[in-house]
Design an enzyme around this catalytic site. Sequence first.
Site, mmCIF file in Angstrom:
data_model
loop_
_atom_site.group_PDB
_atom_site.id
_atom_site.type_symbol
_atom_site.label_atom_id
_atom_site.label_comp_id
_atom_site.label_asym_id
_atom_site.label_seq_id
_atom_site.Cartn_x
_atom_site.Cartn_y
_atom_site.Cartn_z
ATOM 1 N N GLU A 79 50.751 42.931 43.345
ATOM 2 C CA GLU A 79 49.400 43.068 42.801
ATOM 3 C C GLU A 79 48.972 44.532 42.862
ATOM 4 O OE1 GLU A 79 46.819 39.373 42.942
ATOM 5 O OE2 GLU A 79 46.803 40.157 44.959
ATOM 6 N N SER A 119 44.120 40.824 37.243
ATOM 7 C CA SER A 119 43.441 40.569 35.965
ATOM 8 C C SER A 119 44.235 39.664 35.030
ATOM 9 C CB SER A 119 43.119 41.888 35.250
ATOM 10 O OG SER A 119 42.236 42.650 36.026
ATOM 11 N N HIS A 145 46.601 40.379 51.373
ATOM 12 C CA HIS A 145 45.893 40.661 50.118
ATOM 13 C C HIS A 145 45.211 42.033 50.236
ATOM 14 C CE1 HIS A 145 43.018 40.478 46.858
ATOM 15 N NE2 HIS A 145 43.799 39.550 46.317
ATOM 16 N N GLY A 182 40.732 42.742 39.857
ATOM 17 C CA GLY A 182 39.288 42.545 39.981
ATOM 18 C C GLY A 182 38.457 43.258 38.930
ATOM 19 N N GLY A 230 42.861 35.592 40.086
ATOM 20 C CA GLY A 230 41.590 35.697 40.797
ATOM 21 C C GLY A 230 40.460 35.133 39.964
ATOM 22 N N ASN A 268 43.305 32.276 43.533
ATOM 23 C CA ASN A 268 42.637 32.881 44.692
ATOM 24 C C ASN A 268 41.144 32.925 44.376
ATOM 25 O OD1 ASN A 268 41.741 34.365 46.842
ATOM 26 N ND2 ASN A 268 42.693 36.298 46.197
ATOM 27 N N TRP A 269 40.409 31.998 44.969
ATOM 28 C CA TRP A 269 38.964 31.916 44.682
ATOM 29 C C TRP A 269 38.153 32.979 45.412
ATOM 30 C CZ3 TRP A 269 37.617 25.944 45.064
ATOM 31 C CH2 TRP A 269 38.228 25.292 43.975
ATOM 32 N N LYS A 270 38.789 33.645 46.363
ATOM 33 C CA LYS A 270 38.100 34.661 47.181
ATOM 34 C C LYS A 270 36.847 34.055 47.818
ATOM 35 C CE LYS A 270 40.098 38.082 44.170
ATOM 36 N NZ LYS A 270 40.094 39.427 43.658
HETATM 37 C C1 PEP Z 1 43.431 39.023 43.160
HETATM 38 O O1 PEP Z 1 42.544 39.632 43.747
HETATM 39 O O2 PEP Z 1 44.363 38.494 43.795
HETATM 40 C C2 PEP Z 1 43.380 38.939 41.711
HETATM 41 C C3 PEP Z 1 44.488 38.733 41.097
HETATM 42 O O3 PEP Z 1 42.142 39.063 41.137
HETATM 43 P P1 PEP Z 1 41.813 39.180 39.566
HETATM 44 O O4 PEP Z 1 42.656 38.167 38.844
HETATM 45 O O5 PEP Z 1 40.358 38.870 39.463
HETATM 46 O O6 PEP Z 1 42.153 40.580 39.159
#
Ligand code: PEP
Length: 254
Positions: free
Chosen positions: A167, A215, A97, A173, A236, A11-13
């Site tokens: 999640e 994370s 999400h 994040g 992410g 997920n590149w956001k």
């Molecule tokens: C996400 O927001 O879906 C996510 C998993 O982010 P991160 O890996 O940066 O915690």
Amino acid sequence: MKDINKLIIANWKMNPQSIKEVETIFTNVSKSIKNIKNTDIVICPPFPFLFLKAKIKNKFIKLGSQDVFYEKDGSYTGEVSTSMLNNFGVEYILIGHSERRSQGEGNEIINKKIITTLKAKMFPIFCIGEKERDNNGFYLSFIKQQIIEGLSNITKIQVKNIVIAYEPIWAIGANATREATSLEFIETRIYIKKIIADLYDIKTANEIKIIYGGSVNPLNARIFLEEGNADGLLVGRDSLNPKKFCSIINLASK
Ligand code: PEP
């Protein structure tokens, strides 16, 4: 029968900011993953960059989008339909999400988006997770409500095409308070399966994929995949770093 392939989703956001950077990430990931086994890789770039996937001729990389709208077409400024996404070869769609839920998206809208995605023969990645893990277990009823309302009016045949991404918001994040443990994932995974079994049946609960996100990095990926028995990972930040993302893929592909 359950598809045993592990699912590794990027997920590149709202990143990166340029076509050049997108090309670099796609190319580097593609070069490093020529011989992976039992693993499906899905990359979810921002909408304007979806077209760049066509330049990468790598059969292991599939395309996902970060959202969709539930109407077919019409006067919905800023929205994107399943047919539009289909043009770019999108197969998976992230729905619900936490970063979209925090913008006001509720279970009812999420349910409509899941139904629309299924009708378009695409795979919804249905994201759920609590804000905090309280000692009284209130988070369990919160998760249950997300699942029940998100899956409203979805049949037993349809639900098998949904991937559930657990999640926990507290682990997502740069503002994560801590990492989740494999035990926390196992406990929630069993709980999700129990809810699915009650809504449908045990066979369906066993077939549905439950992946972990929050994370994930090359150091903890193995813990969730092996100890936690996750069917895959939603990554992410570390999915924007081809070296880190590929080492996560390699762990899944073992
Ligand atoms: C996400 O927001 O879906 C996510 C998993 O982010 P991160 O890996 O940066 O915690």
